[in-house]
Design a protein around this motif. Structure first.
Motif, PDB file in Angstrom:
ATOM      1  N   ASN A   1       0.806  -1.216   0.000  1.00  0.00           N
ATOM      2  CA  ASN A   1       0.000   0.000   0.000  1.00  0.00           C
ATOM      3  C   ASN A   1       0.845   1.275   0.000  1.00  0.00           C
ATOM      4  N   GLY A   2       2.150   1.123  -0.234  1.00  0.00           N
ATOM      5  CA  GLY A   2       3.001   2.294  -0.408  1.00  0.00           C
ATOM      6  C   GLY A   2       3.658   2.808   0.844  1.00  0.00           C
ATOM      7  N   ILE A   3       3.552   2.057   1.944  1.00  0.00           N
ATOM      8  CA  ILE A   3       4.187   2.452   3.201  1.00  0.00           C
ATOM      9  C   ILE A   3       5.546   1.772   3.254  1.00  0.00           C
ATOM     10  N   THR A   4       6.597   2.549   3.259  1.00  0.00           N
ATOM     11  CA  THR A   4       7.945   1.986   3.175  1.00  0.00           C
ATOM     12  C   THR A   4       8.698   2.046   4.498  1.00  0.00           C
ATOM     13  N   SER A   5       8.186   2.805   5.464  1.00  0.00           N
ATOM     14  CA  SER A   5       8.791   2.891   6.798  1.00  0.00           C
ATOM     15  C   SER A   5       7.684   3.006   7.827  1.00  0.00           C
ATOM     16  N   ALA A   6       7.919   2.425   9.018  1.00  0.00           N
ATOM     17  CA  ALA A   6       6.880   2.459  10.043  1.00  0.00           C
ATOM     18  C   ALA A   6       7.479   2.442  11.438  1.00  0.00           C
ATOM     19  N   TYR A   7       6.818   3.121  12.349  1.00  0.00           N
ATOM     20  CA  TYR A   7       7.047   2.980  13.781  1.00  0.00           C
ATOM     21  C   TYR A   7       6.099   1.878  14.226  1.00  0.00           C
ATOM     22  N   ASN A   8       6.649   0.770  14.736  1.00  0.00           N
ATOM     23  CA  ASN A   8       5.826  -0.402  15.060  1.00  0.00           C
ATOM     24  C   ASN A   8       5.825  -0.694  16.559  1.00  0.00           C
ATOM     25  N   PHE A   9       4.643  -0.603  17.162  1.00  0.00           N
ATOM     26  CA  PHE A   9       4.465  -1.029  18.546  1.00  0.00           C
ATOM     27  C   PHE A   9       4.378  -2.557  18.562  1.00  0.00           C
ATOM     28  N   THR A  10       5.411  -3.208  19.067  1.00  0.00           N
ATOM     29  CA  THR A  10       5.354  -4.666  19.171  1.00  0.00           C
ATOM     30  C   THR A  10       4.358  -5.058  20.253  1.00  0.00           C
ATOM     31  N   ASP A  11       3.737  -6.202  20.070  1.00  0.00           N
ATOM     32  CA  ASP A  11       2.794  -6.687  21.083  1.00  0.00           C
ATOM     33  C   ASP A  11       3.561  -7.130  22.321  1.00  0.00           C
ATOM     34  N   SER A  12       3.058  -6.742  23.483  1.00  0.00           N
ATOM     35  CA  SER A  12       3.742  -7.009  24.745  1.00  0.00           C
ATOM     36  C   SER A  12       3.797  -8.492  25.082  1.00  0.00           C
ATOM     37  N   ARG A  13       4.832  -8.877  25.819  1.00  0.00           N
ATOM     38  CA  ARG A  13       4.922 -10.227  26.384  1.00  0.00           C
ATOM     39  C   ARG A  13       3.835 -10.469  27.416  1.00  0.00           C
ATOM     40  N   VAL A  14       3.387  -9.396  28.065  1.00  0.00           N
ATOM     41  CA  VAL A  14       2.416  -9.541  29.156  1.00  0.00           C
ATOM     42  C   VAL A  14       1.015  -9.681  28.569  1.00  0.00           C
ATOM     43  N   VAL A  15       0.368 -10.768  28.891  1.00  0.00           N
ATOM     44  CA  VAL A  15      -0.969 -11.045  28.390  1.00  0.00           C
ATOM     45  C   VAL A  15      -1.974 -10.588  29.447  1.00  0.00           C
ATOM     46  N   GLY A  16      -2.816  -9.644  29.099  1.00  0.00           N
ATOM     47  CA  GLY A  16      -3.767  -9.147  30.075  1.00  0.00           C
ATOM     48  C   GLY A  16      -4.853  -8.331  29.430  1.00  0.00           C
ATOM     49  N   ARG A  17      -5.694  -7.741  30.268  1.00  0.00           N
ATOM     50  CA  ARG A  17      -6.817  -6.947  29.768  1.00  0.00           C
ATOM     51  C   ARG A  17      -7.034  -5.768  30.700  1.00  0.00           C
ATOM     52  N   TYR A  18      -7.170  -4.572  30.100  1.00  0.00           N
ATOM     53  CA  TYR A  18      -7.348  -3.351  30.870  1.00  0.00           C
ATOM     54  C   TYR A  18      -8.828  -3.080  31.106  1.00  0.00           C
ATOM     55  N   ASP A  19      -9.163  -2.688  32.327  1.00  0.00           N
ATOM     56  CA  ASP A  19     -10.530  -2.333  32.694  1.00  0.00           C
ATOM     57  C   ASP A  19     -10.575  -0.847  33.034  1.00  0.00           C
ATOM     58  N   PRO A  20     -11.163   0.001  32.166  1.00  0.00           N
ATOM     59  CA  PRO A  20     -11.164   1.436  32.445  1.00  0.00           C
ATOM     60  C   PRO A  20     -11.989   1.808  33.672  1.00  0.00           C
ATOM     61  N   ALA A  21     -12.940   0.966  34.058  1.00  0.00           N
ATOM     62  CA  ALA A  21     -13.769   1.272  35.224  1.00  0.00           C
ATOM     63  C   ALA A  21     -12.952   1.244  36.512  1.00  0.00           C
ATOM     64  N   THR A  22     -11.988   0.319  36.570  1.00  0.00           N
ATOM     65  CA  THR A  22     -11.142   0.202  37.772  1.00  0.00           C
ATOM     66  C   THR A  22      -9.758   0.784  37.562  1.00  0.00           C
ATOM     67  N   ASP A  23      -9.431   1.132  36.311  1.00  0.00           N
ATOM     68  CA  ASP A  23      -8.097   1.625  35.948  1.00  0.00           C
ATOM     69  C   ASP A  23      -7.024   0.597  36.308  1.00  0.00           C
ATOM     70  N   ARG A  24      -7.335  -0.647  36.057  1.00  0.00           N
ATOM     71  CA  ARG A  24      -6.384  -1.717  36.347  1.00  0.00           C
ATOM     72  C   ARG A  24      -6.316  -2.699  35.189  1.00  0.00           C
ATOM     73  N   ARG A  25      -5.182  -3.368  35.106  1.00  0.00           N
ATOM     74  CA  ARG A  25      -4.967  -4.362  34.058  1.00  0.00           C
ATOM     75  C   ARG A  25      -4.864  -5.739  34.695  1.00  0.00           C
ATOM     76  N   GLU A  26      -5.765  -6.625  34.285  1.00  0.00           N
ATOM     77  CA  GLU A  26      -5.743  -8.003  34.766  1.00  0.00           C
ATOM     78  C   GLU A  26      -4.717  -8.788  33.948  1.00  0.00           C
TER      79      GLU A  26
END
Length: 474
Positions: free
Chosen positions: A132-157
């Motif tokens: 698609n014509g993108i030749t360079s990118a800043y890439n956020f690698t997926d974290s080793r830590v497997v979890g889920r963020y809950d905005p109601a509690t502001d915590r990540r399980e």
């Protein structure tokens, strides 16, 4: 159609080694400041860098490959200054969710991915970018830590922590694709002993340095994650990583209107930690108040704009005109394939221009050339790599696209920049070159794994979805 030819009498094996290239009969759009488009030629040396540019006919004596552009546009490859490339198999996911609902489902899905899965997910995403014509990118690698963020509690399980190889395989995939990449790494010091977290981070930085060829390595960066953190110490840890390794940080911040007061409170964490400086970028930055915007700009910090993603997730419209007025460095990104769905930089430019014009009720507030610069040279400047990429200039890498406004026909060209940014799109993108090497033609990567990568992605996405109880339509 662009036609490729070789000079008669040349040794083909020598040409493949040298990779010298001449582009002729082109409408060159350099995007370098102080330059305008011109009809002419460009040459590329054996190191994949631009060796010459000029108006009119190409120099008579040439070696290597010759590309006759037949009047097509030749412009810099797009730079995506904010990307999560591993999400290539998640397009269309949660079509009616805002940020937190969308990222929650995405987190559940990716929790089932292993080291091999993430390699193929990332490789597929990188080749999608390239085609698609993108030749360079800043890439956020997926974290080793497997979890889920809950905005109601502001915590990540937290569910589990993967091996370091999970990070490395994402670096491998980007390298193997040929995409130039800044690899961004999340510290995750909240979820494991500090010494271990910093050790893993240092290992990842060293891995990028040792395993990615210098020409493809645009550096490493901290994956700023304070938006999802529970304590101010997370900001201090990120600054420690920045200072230890002499690198920047791009922080997801103030992206959504959800839990906005909670997000805004955390701006002070970065401020107090000393993070705000040149090389610090806010990813999204849709909802800062007046103080935050002025403080960020005066500190030398920049921001990266994702117009398509912000629209898809209902996040809001970043006031780019305001930030430009404050003097902030601004880059543009395609974000996730799962929240842009099509990694289309032409669409991204149009959505960006249209929303800013609508927001300010001024059709001249961002002009086509301005938007093209933001998605090329501006993004390179924000990432600190404009000495190598972002514009067509002698000495820079020969990363460029060939866009044919006549196939399909977009009509007479009244204004080159307007025709390119308003009227052209992926349908007009005929070729993509990285370092003077053909990387994609007519929407198809020339990569040797191009056929296999699609099969791998489909099979592995189905398997991961089944493990987490998610259902695909087919």
């Amino acid at each position: 159609m662009v036609r490729l030819s070789r000079n008669r009498g040349e040794d083909t094996r020598r040409i493949m080694f040298v990779h010298a290239l001449t582009v002729m009969n082109a409408i060159i759009i350099p995007m370098a400041d102080g330059t305008e488009w011109f009809r002419g030629w460009m040459t590329v040396d054996s190191d994949g860098r631009i060796s010459g540019l000029g108006e009119g006919d190409a120099p008579a004596s040439q070696t290597g490959e010759t590309v006759d552009a037949h009047g097509s546009f030749v412009a810099p490859g797009f730079v995506s200054a904010h990307s999560h490339i591993f999400t290539s198999g998640m397009r269309g996911m949660t079509p009616g969710e805002n940020l937190y609902g969308w990222v929650g489902t995405q987190s559940s899905f990716i929790s089932a991915a292993d080291e091999d899965d993430i390699y193929w997910f990332t490789l597929h995403g990188c080749l999608d970018f390239i085609t698609n014509g993108i030749t360079s990118a800043y890439n956020f690698t997926d974290s080793r830590v497997v979890g889920r963020y809950d905005p109601a509690t502001d915590r990540r399980e937290i569910f589990s922590i993967r091996s370091e190889r999970y990070l490395q395989r994402q670096v491998d995939a980007a390298r193997d694709s040929g995409l130039r990449t800044v690899n961004s790494i999340r510290l995750d010091s909240e979820f494991q002993p500090a010494d271990q977290a910093f050790g893993v981070f240092a290992d990842a930085v060293a891995y990028v340095q040792s395993e990615v060829p210098p020409a493809l390595n645009l550096g490493t960066s901290v994956f700023g994650a304070v938006q999802w953190s529970e304590a101010a110490g997370a900001a201090r840890d990120e600054v420690r990583a920045m200072d230890t390794h002499g690198i920047g940080n791009q922080a997801h911040f103030l992206e959504t209107s959800e839990a906005l007061d909670q997000q805004r409170e955390k701006f002070g964490w970065y401020e107090d930690a000393g993070a705000l400086r040149e090389g610090f970028l806010f990813g999204h930055f849709v909802h800062p108040d007046a103080y935050m915007a002025k403080k960020a700009a005066s500190s030398g910090s920049g921001m990266v704009w994702q117009p398509t993603s912000n629209g898809r997730l209902g996040s809001g419209i970043a006031d780019i005109v305001r930030y430009r007025g404050l003097g902030m460095p601004i880059g543009v990104g395609l974000d996730d394939q799962s929240c842009t769905d099509i990694s289309d930089p032409f669409q991204n430019m149009r959505i960006g221009m249209y929303t800013q014009r609508a927001l300010h009720q001024d059709a001249s507030i961002i002009m086509p050339r301005d938007m093209m610069r933001l998605h090329t040279l501006g993004s390179a400047e924000a990432l600190g790599v404009a000495d190598r990429i972002g514009s067509l200039e002698v000495g820079k890498f020969a990363d460029f696209v060939v866009v044919n406004p006549s196939n399909p026909d977009t009509g007479p060209v009244w204004d080159v920049y307007a025709s390119y940014a308003f009227a052209c799109g992926l349908r007009n993108l005929e070729r993509v070159y990285i370092g003077g090497r053909l990387a994609s033609e007519s929407g198809r990567a020339v990569h040797p794994a191009a056929d296999r990568v699609s099969d791998e992605l489909h099979g592995r996405v189905r398997d991961a979805a089944a493990k987490t109880g998610l259902r695909l339509a087919w």
